[in-house]
Design an enzyme around this catalytic site. Structure first.
Site, PDB file in Angstrom:
ATOM      1  N   HIS B 113       0.864  -1.185   0.000  1.00  0.00           N
ATOM      2  CA  HIS B 113       0.000   0.000   0.000  1.00  0.00           C
ATOM      3  C   HIS B 113       0.899   1.234   0.000  1.00  0.00           C
ATOM      4  O   HIS B 113       2.022   1.188   0.498  1.00  0.00           O
ATOM      5  CB  HIS B 113      -0.852  -0.054   1.288  1.00  0.00           C
ATOM      6  N   ASP B 190       2.729  -4.565   7.903  1.00  0.00           N
ATOM      7  CA  ASP B 190       1.553  -3.720   7.682  1.00  0.00           C
ATOM      8  C   ASP B 190       0.335  -4.641   7.804  1.00  0.00           C
ATOM      9  O   ASP B 190       0.020  -5.389   6.873  1.00  0.00           O
ATOM     10  CB  ASP B 190       1.637  -3.081   6.297  1.00  0.00           C
ATOM     11  N   LYS B 216     -10.683  -0.292  10.335  1.00  0.00           N
ATOM     12  CA  LYS B 216     -10.852  -1.442   9.429  1.00  0.00           C
ATOM     13  C   LYS B 216     -11.263  -2.698  10.197  1.00  0.00           C
ATOM     14  O   LYS B 216     -11.426  -3.759   9.620  1.00  0.00           O
ATOM     15  CB  LYS B 216      -9.549  -1.704   8.674  1.00  0.00           C
TER      16      LYS B 216
END
Lengths: 300, 399
Positions: B113, B190, B216
């Site tokens: 990302h 991550d 999330k």
């Protein structure tokens, strides 16, 4: 291409509501990029396309597919229509500024700017009563109440008011003088010729029969013109109709009536004047008859 | 796992036809999370660790409990949890606080990302570090030697995803940790997409650092964590100091607080912290193993559904093990953005379209103009997948 239309639409809407301003900004950015031969980098066009196709899909799959496939062509067409419409509107404004009417000099067609700015002819209070009684007359020439109609045989509103006119003539026979003035609408096919033909029928004393046939066959003569006029004349056994009509015998008289209509600031047909008081396109019999009753009562 | 009971906890799923398939971006919030935040604001809103009054003490207690809960959720010690704004801030904290003077090399992958890529690419541009990329295949997965070739004795740090946000596949993080540690390198995971969907044990996996976000995993926005081994956090050089980060200060010097306070400058996002803990509690109560198992069922259903859509192309290897219920795909001759907009208009399906903040990854997999992403979570159902499939079939016919 939808961004061109969106710029105009959202530009106008954003004057009145802040919620449209981001869309207007997106449309402006997109338009600017397209005009400078760069791809549009906003999602506005895709959003409009997606929502349009999604709205069409449940109603007609074929139409949705067609719209999706030919989106660019459709938006181009709408853009060109919008540009043409804008150009036409601007021309109307110019005409209004120079001639006081959107349709150009000596036109009597409907003009929206007159209503918008409140000083146009599209306002009954601006109408001026005719000074002449020239026209097709019926009734008592010495009557204290005069009803003048400015009408057009091609006009659906004149046709719609005809039963009221006939009822009025029957009910107040002898009490009023009715004058019909021709005011053929310039943007209607065969309106001028119809007026000329009716005046020829009047020469042979068959005006009201001819008038009735014209209204009955309004759609037909708007499309076919002279053929219908001759057909009606033949059915009424009018002997001199052909030469009268072909020679435009009553042209000067008709033009004079049109000039009177322009002087009276007629903006739509039918317009009636009951002893000078205007009534535009009465929707019911009472709208026409009540002022007549009132005028008769006042004259006693 | 009672999905209907779970759905009843989410106000946004009540009474409407919403099909929320954008969970990789952010998730919906259950009432337990909303209540935790509301309770803080309506009954004891105060500063923590500063004032002596009862409201401050209550805030102290509740935020300490929250840290304990989140530590338990991720398998770490309380002192190993640093509150951040989100995953991006947690990664940036490591990027800007780790000492790269001895080893300058940072290994990343082309599937990361932007939040993991950019802080290190920026440092590389300034000359602070050197970056090297382990490259995935066209299907977004890595060969066995992808990392062994990149990680060496010069490597200071390996930054890698737990689960990608572009294909839903996990990285071979266990092998990566092994190779990195053999070479004396640290590993930053991550876990923005991993933590919400998989049971992660920070200690057991022997990660050095791990970053994840609250929003999330059913929690509120504006709160996240950096998890780090205590001895490594001690060595980090805090780049942001302020109220609450020092024990003493005079004009001649300062003494930093112990962990984790030294990294949490200023008044913290207390309601976010409490909301994140409520979310962690909610997930732990259901059981991460149960969630993982249910998501694998949804994933199989979702992949099968998309494969049946005419003109659909899936990005990434959907046969990989340990996947999340996340599929990126495109429909032939219909732009990704149009697919997402039409799905919203036709069936109130919320999808993500674009490059998913992972431009190198999407370009590498053959989607330079982006794709559509359907990402599911514990409250999604097979019935929703059926409606999704029907809607996609209608849109695919437009091509």
């Amino acid at each position: 291409m939808i961004c061109f239309i969106a710029l105009f639409v959202f530009g106008v809407l954003s004057i009145f509501s802040a919620k449209y301003r981001p869309f207007a900004r997106q449309a402006f950015d997109c338009t600017f990029r397209r005009l400078t031969l760069r791809p549009c980098n906003t999602t506005l066009e895709e959003e409009v396309k997606s929502k349009t196709v999604a709205a069409l899909l449940p109603k007609s799959e074929k139409l949705a597919h067609f719209t999706n496939k030919h989106w660019d062509a459709i938006t181009w067409a709408f853009t060109l229509i919008m540009i043409a419409s804008l150009a036409y509107s601007l021309l109307g404004i110019l005409n209004y500024v120079y001639y006081g009417n959107c349709n150009g000099p000596n036109s009597t067609g409907f003009c929206i700017y007159g209503d918008l700015f409140g000083n146009g002819a599209s306002n009954p209070s601006q109408l001026i009563a005719p000074t002449s009684l020239a026209g097709i007359q019926k009734g008592n020439s010495n009557a204290s109440v005069t009803v003048v109609e400015f009408g057009c045989y091609t006009c659906p509103y004149t046709k719609a008011a005809e039963p009221s006119v006939q009822k009025l003539l029957a009910e107040y026979n002898g009490s009023i003088l009715f004058v019909y003035k021709h005011f053929p609408l310039p943007n209607h096919n065969n309106s001028y010729a119809a007026a000329l033909s009716a005046m020829c029928a009047a020469d042979e004393g068959k005006y009201w029969e001819y008038r009735s046939a014209l209204f009955e066959r309004q759609g037909e003569f708007r499309a076919n013109g002279n053929a219908t006029f001759y057909s009606i004349a033949s059915s009424l056994s009018l002997q001199n109709f052909t030469s009268c009509f072909q020679n435009s015998t009553h042209k000067a008289e008709l033009d004079a009536q049109i000039t009177q209509g322009i002087y009276s600031r007629i903006y739509g047909t039918p317009t009636f004047f009951v002893n000078g008081k205007p009534i535009v396109a009465p929707a019911t019999y009472d709208e026409l008859a009540n002022p007549v009753k009132e005028a008769l009562a006042n004259s006693r | 796992m009672d999905v209907q009971k779970i759905r009843s906890d989410f106000p946004m799923l009540q009474g409407g036809k919403l099909i929320y398939f954008d969970n990789a971006c952010t998730t919906l919030k259950p009432k337990q999370v909303i209540d935790a935040q509301t309770e803080y604001y309506s009954t004891y809103s105060a500063c923590s660790g500063r004032s002596a009054h009862h409201l401050s003490k209550k805030t102290d207690e509740e935020t300490a409990k929250a840290r304990e809960t989140v530590a338990k959720f991720i398998g770490a010690k309380q002192t190993e949890i640093l509150w951040t704004k989100n995953t991006s801030e947690a990664i940036n904290l490591v990027a800007h606080s780790l000492d790269f003077s001895q080893r300058k090399k940072v290994v990343l992958t082309n599937m990361e990302h932007h939040s993991a890529l950019l802080p290190f690419m920026h440092l590389a541009e300034k000359g602070t570090i050197k970056t090297e990329f382990a490259l995935a295949g066209k299907d977004g997965t890595f060969t066995d030697d992808a990392f062994s070739q990149s990680i060496d004795k010069n490597t200071a740090l390996v930054v890698v995803h737990h689960t990608t946000n572009s294909t839903g596949n996990p990285s071979p993080y266990r092998e990566i940790v092994k190779i990195a540690h053999e070479n004396g390198a640290l590993v930053l995971i991550d876990a923005a997409q991993g933590a919400p969907h998989h049971k992660i044990d920070f200690k057991k996996e022997d990660f050095d650092f791990l970053a994840f976000s609250g929003h999330k995993m059913l929690g509120p926005t504006g709160i996240g964590c950096l998890v780090g081994k205590s001895h490594l956090l001690e060595k980090l050089n805090p780049f942001m100091l302020g109220g609450g980060t020092i024990e003493t200060v005079s004009l001649s010097g300062m003494k930093l607080h112990s962990l984790p306070d030294r990294f949490e400058a200023g008044i913290q996002n207390y309601s976010g912290i409490l909301g994140m803990a409520a979310a962690a509690n909610y997930l732990m109560k259901i059981g991460m193993e149960n969630i993982e198992k249910y998501e694998q069922e949804l994933d199989a259903e979702l992949v099968a559904a998309i494969r049946q859509i005419s003109g659909a192309q899936i990005y990434g290897n959907t046969n990989a093990k340990g996947r999340s219920a996340l599929v990126s795909f495109s429909l032939k001759n219909v732009s990704a953005h149009q697919v997402a907009l039409m799905a919203d208009s036709l069936s109130q399906i919320a999808l993500r379209s674009g490059l998913f903040c992972a431009q190198p990854a999407m370009e590498h997999m053959g989607a330079p103009k982006g794709a559509v992403r359907a990402s599911l979570y514990l409250y999604n159902t097979k019935d929703e997948i059926r409606i999704f499939k029907e809607t996609m079939e209608k849109i695919a016919k437009l091509a």
